[in-house]
Design a protein around this motif. Structure first.
Motif, PDB file in Angstrom:
ATOM      1  N   GLN A 126       4.494   1.773   1.484  1.00  0.00           N
ATOM      2  CA  GLN A 126       4.684   1.813   2.929  1.00  0.00           C
ATOM      3  C   GLN A 126       5.965   1.098   3.363  1.00  0.00           C
ATOM      4  O   GLN A 126       6.634   1.513   4.304  1.00  0.00           O
ATOM      5  CB  GLN A 126       3.475   1.195   3.620  1.00  0.00           C
ATOM      6  N   GLY A 127       6.297   0.004   2.656  1.00  0.00           N
ATOM      7  CA  GLY A 127       7.537  -0.701   2.983  1.00  0.00           C
ATOM      8  C   GLY A 127       8.764   0.175   2.792  1.00  0.00           C
ATOM      9  O   GLY A 127       9.703   0.144   3.592  1.00  0.00           O
ATOM     10  N   LEU A 128       8.753   1.001   1.732  1.00  0.00           N
ATOM     11  CA  LEU A 128       9.882   1.905   1.494  1.00  0.00           C
ATOM     12  C   LEU A 128       9.909   3.041   2.508  1.00  0.00           C
ATOM     13  O   LEU A 128      10.981   3.483   2.935  1.00  0.00           O
ATOM     14  CB  LEU A 128       9.805   2.478   0.079  1.00  0.00           C
ATOM     15  N   LEU A 129       8.731   3.520   2.900  1.00  0.00           N
ATOM     16  CA  LEU A 129       8.684   4.555   3.931  1.00  0.00           C
ATOM     17  C   LEU A 129       9.282   4.044   5.237  1.00  0.00           C
ATOM     18  O   LEU A 129      10.034   4.760   5.911  1.00  0.00           O
ATOM     19  CB  LEU A 129       7.242   5.014   4.159  1.00  0.00           C
ATOM     20  N   MET A 130       8.977   2.803   5.578  1.00  0.00           N
ATOM     21  CA  MET A 130       9.537   2.221   6.798  1.00  0.00           C
ATOM     22  C   MET A 130      11.043   2.000   6.662  1.00  0.00           C
ATOM     23  O   MET A 130      11.787   2.117   7.643  1.00  0.00           O
ATOM     24  CB  MET A 130       8.834   0.904   7.112  1.00  0.00           C
ATOM     25  N   PHE A 131      11.498   1.702   5.445  1.00  0.00           N
ATOM     26  CA  PHE A 131      12.937   1.557   5.194  1.00  0.00           C
ATOM     27  C   PHE A 131      13.665   2.871   5.496  1.00  0.00           C
ATOM     28  O   PHE A 131      14.675   2.894   6.214  1.00  0.00           O
ATOM     29  CB  PHE A 131      13.154   1.151   3.738  1.00  0.00           C
ATOM     30  N   VAL A 132      13.148   3.962   4.968  1.00  0.00           N
ATOM     31  CA  VAL A 132      13.759   5.275   5.217  1.00  0.00           C
ATOM     32  C   VAL A 132      13.657   5.638   6.696  1.00  0.00           C
ATOM     33  O   VAL A 132      14.601   6.185   7.284  1.00  0.00           O
ATOM     34  CB  VAL A 132      13.084   6.355   4.343  1.00  0.00           C
ATOM     35  N   LEU A 133      12.524   5.314   7.313  1.00  0.00           N
ATOM     36  CA  LEU A 133      12.356   5.607   8.735  1.00  0.00           C
ATOM     37  C   LEU A 133      13.382   4.850   9.573  1.00  0.00           C
ATOM     38  O   LEU A 133      13.981   5.416  10.501  1.00  0.00           O
ATOM     39  CB  LEU A 133      10.938   5.237   9.174  1.00  0.00           C
ATOM     40  N   GLY A 134      13.601   3.578   9.261  1.00  0.00           N
ATOM     41  CA  GLY A 134      14.593   2.797   9.995  1.00  0.00           C
ATOM     42  C   GLY A 134      15.986   3.383   9.865  1.00  0.00           C
ATOM     43  O   GLY A 134      16.735   3.454  10.842  1.00  0.00           O
ATOM     44  N   PHE A 135      16.335   3.816   8.653  1.00  0.00           N
ATOM     45  CA  PHE A 135      17.637   4.449   8.416  1.00  0.00           C
ATOM     46  C   PHE A 135      17.774   5.722   9.239  1.00  0.00           C
ATOM     47  O   PHE A 135      18.784   5.947   9.917  1.00  0.00           O
ATOM     48  CB  PHE A 135      17.776   4.754   6.925  1.00  0.00           C
ATOM     49  N   LEU A 136      16.729   6.566   9.198  1.00  0.00           N
ATOM     50  CA  LEU A 136      16.786   7.856   9.886  1.00  0.00           C
ATOM     51  C   LEU A 136      16.780   7.699  11.407  1.00  0.00           C
ATOM     52  O   LEU A 136      17.453   8.456  12.117  1.00  0.00           O
ATOM     53  CB  LEU A 136      15.609   8.733   9.452  1.00  0.00           C
ATOM     54  N   VAL A 137      16.023   6.730  11.909  1.00  0.00           N
ATOM     55  CA  VAL A 137      15.968   6.525  13.353  1.00  0.00           C
ATOM     56  C   VAL A 137      17.353   6.196  13.894  1.00  0.00           C
ATOM     57  O   VAL A 137      17.804   6.773  14.894  1.00  0.00           O
ATOM     58  CB  VAL A 137      14.969   5.409  13.710  1.00  0.00           C
ATOM     59  N   LEU A 138      18.058   5.296  13.243  1.00  0.00           N
ATOM     60  CA  LEU A 138      19.393   4.939  13.723  1.00  0.00           C
ATOM     61  C   LEU A 138      20.360   6.100  13.555  1.00  0.00           C
ATOM     62  O   LEU A 138      21.225   6.331  14.415  1.00  0.00           O
ATOM     63  CB  LEU A 138      19.913   3.705  12.974  1.00  0.00           C
ATOM     64  N   HIS A 139      20.218   6.859  12.470  1.00  0.00           N
ATOM     65  CA  HIS A 139      21.072   8.032  12.273  1.00  0.00           C
ATOM     66  C   HIS A 139      20.861   9.044  13.390  1.00  0.00           C
ATOM     67  O   HIS A 139      21.826   9.575  13.961  1.00  0.00           O
ATOM     68  CB  HIS A 139      20.762   8.666  10.920  1.00  0.00           C
ATOM     69  N   GLY A 190       0.813  -1.207   0.000  1.00  0.00           N
ATOM     70  CA  GLY A 190       0.000   0.000   0.000  1.00  0.00           C
ATOM     71  C   GLY A 190       0.845   1.255   0.000  1.00  0.00           C
ATOM     72  O   GLY A 190       1.965   1.269   0.530  1.00  0.00           O
ATOM     73  N   LYS A 191       0.324   2.326  -0.590  1.00  0.00           N
ATOM     74  CA  LYS A 191       1.088   3.563  -0.715  1.00  0.00           C
ATOM     75  C   LYS A 191       0.531   4.655   0.188  1.00  0.00           C
ATOM     76  O   LYS A 191      -0.670   4.714   0.459  1.00  0.00           O
ATOM     77  CB  LYS A 191       1.096   4.047  -2.164  1.00  0.00           C
ATOM     78  N   LEU A 192       1.429   5.504   0.643  1.00  0.00           N
ATOM     79  CA  LEU A 192       1.078   6.672   1.436  1.00  0.00           C
ATOM     80  C   LEU A 192       1.682   7.887   0.744  1.00  0.00           C
ATOM     81  O   LEU A 192       2.903   7.998   0.646  1.00  0.00           O
ATOM     82  CB  LEU A 192       1.611   6.539   2.866  1.00  0.00           C
ATOM     83  N   PHE A 193       0.842   8.770   0.238  1.00  0.00           N
ATOM     84  CA  PHE A 193       1.298   9.915  -0.552  1.00  0.00           C
ATOM     85  C   PHE A 193       2.210   9.474  -1.689  1.00  0.00           C
ATOM     86  O   PHE A 193       3.254  10.067  -1.958  1.00  0.00           O
ATOM     87  CB  PHE A 193       1.993  10.946   0.331  1.00  0.00           C
ATOM     88  N   GLY A 194       1.833   8.382  -2.357  1.00  0.00           N
ATOM     89  CA  GLY A 194       2.524   7.933  -3.556  1.00  0.00           C
ATOM     90  C   GLY A 194       3.741   7.068  -3.333  1.00  0.00           C
ATOM     91  O   GLY A 194       4.378   6.643  -4.298  1.00  0.00           O
ATOM     92  N   VAL A 195       4.094   6.775  -2.075  1.00  0.00           N
ATOM     93  CA  VAL A 195       5.278   5.960  -1.779  1.00  0.00           C
ATOM     94  C   VAL A 195       4.847   4.695  -1.047  1.00  0.00           C
ATOM     95  O   VAL A 195       4.027   4.754  -0.119  1.00  0.00           O
ATOM     96  CB  VAL A 195       6.293   6.747  -0.921  1.00  0.00           C
TER      97      VAL A 195
END
Length: 253
Positions: free
Chosen positions: A63-76, A56-61
């Motif tokens: 959700q799996g990719l959004l969580m991927f970026v979130l995981g990267f940013l959280v650790l950063h 499923g997409k959220l604002f065109g992206v």
């Protein structure tokens, strides 16, 4: 049956960790290989699974990719908050002037290493769950999934031990985390005998965990691997690790 198959993942995880613990002064090669394995797992296994389970997409992206970026940013954000990378430039200058090899291990956070290894253990629980869920679909499908999981659990054990040690933890802690990681697939397979985790939730978790691993591989492990040694052999190990995961996942698919 799923729990018995997960016992194979248990053995492969232990083997991967024990191999990582016996490399001695070839640490830079281990780190390069570990980074390649992690990149391969993320690109060829975790992200595709995340996108399939949470399309499923959220604002065109997706959700799996959004969580991927979130995981990267959280650790950063976590790393920056605890100032893990502070004084790297000054340490570099000091070591260069003193004629010593550059290393950043002394500034690492032991707790972050434990958190990273614990996340790998959680992923291994999901590996076991994947085996159990696949066998619920059918024996042939379960066998294919089991082969893929058992093959890449060697890399999981290798990475769990390496990451725990990289962040300043002792051998005892690394072995304890390795043991937990080895037991995790058996636990995950056992869970499927009780209830089923919604596929969408699994997909979101896999996306988040992918970002977590990607950050560790690119921001921490690869720079650490290349800092004290010539880059060519380390680079070849990274490419070999990525290619190995491509081969494993390709043969199992």
């Amino acid at each position: 049956m799923p729990v018995l198959v997960a016992a194979g993942a248990f053995l492969m995880t232990l083997l991967g960790g024990l191999v990582a613990g016996k490399v001695g002064d070839k640490r830079h090669l281990v780190l390069g290989l570990a980074a390649g394995l992690m990149l391969g797992v993320v690109g060829f296994d975790l992200l595709p699974e995340a996108l399939e389970a949470a399309p499923g997409k959220l604002f065109g992206v997706a959700q799996g990719l959004l969580m991927f970026v979130l995981g990267f940013l959280v650790l950063h954000v976590v790393e920056r908050s605890v100032a893990i990378h502070r004084a790297h430039e000054s340490e570099y200058a000091e070591h260069q002037h003193a004629g010593h090899p550059v290393g950043h291990s002394h500034g690492r956070s032991e707790k972050l290493g434990l958190a990273a290894a614990s996340a790998l253990c959680l992923h291994s629980v999901m590996d076991g769950f994947a085996i159990g869920a696949a066998f619920q679909v059918g024996d042939s499908f379960g066998t294919v999934v089991a082969i893929a999981v058992i093959a890449h659990d060697f890399a999981d054990g290798f990475n769990t031990y390496t990451i725990t040690k990289l962040y300043g933890n002792g051998n005892r802690r690394a072995l304890i985390l390795l043991g937990c990681d080895a037991l995790a697939p058996v636990l995950g397979a056992g869970i499927t005998l009780l209830f089923v985790i919604p596929e969408h939730v699994v997909g979101l978790y896999l996306g988040f965990f992918s970002g977590f691993l990607m950050y560790l591989a690119t921001s921490d492990i690869l720079p650490e691997a290349h800092s004290p040694h010539p880059s060519r052999s380390t680079l070849l190990c990274t490419i070999a690790g990525t290619g190995f995961m491509w081969l494993v996942i390709g043969l199992a698919s």
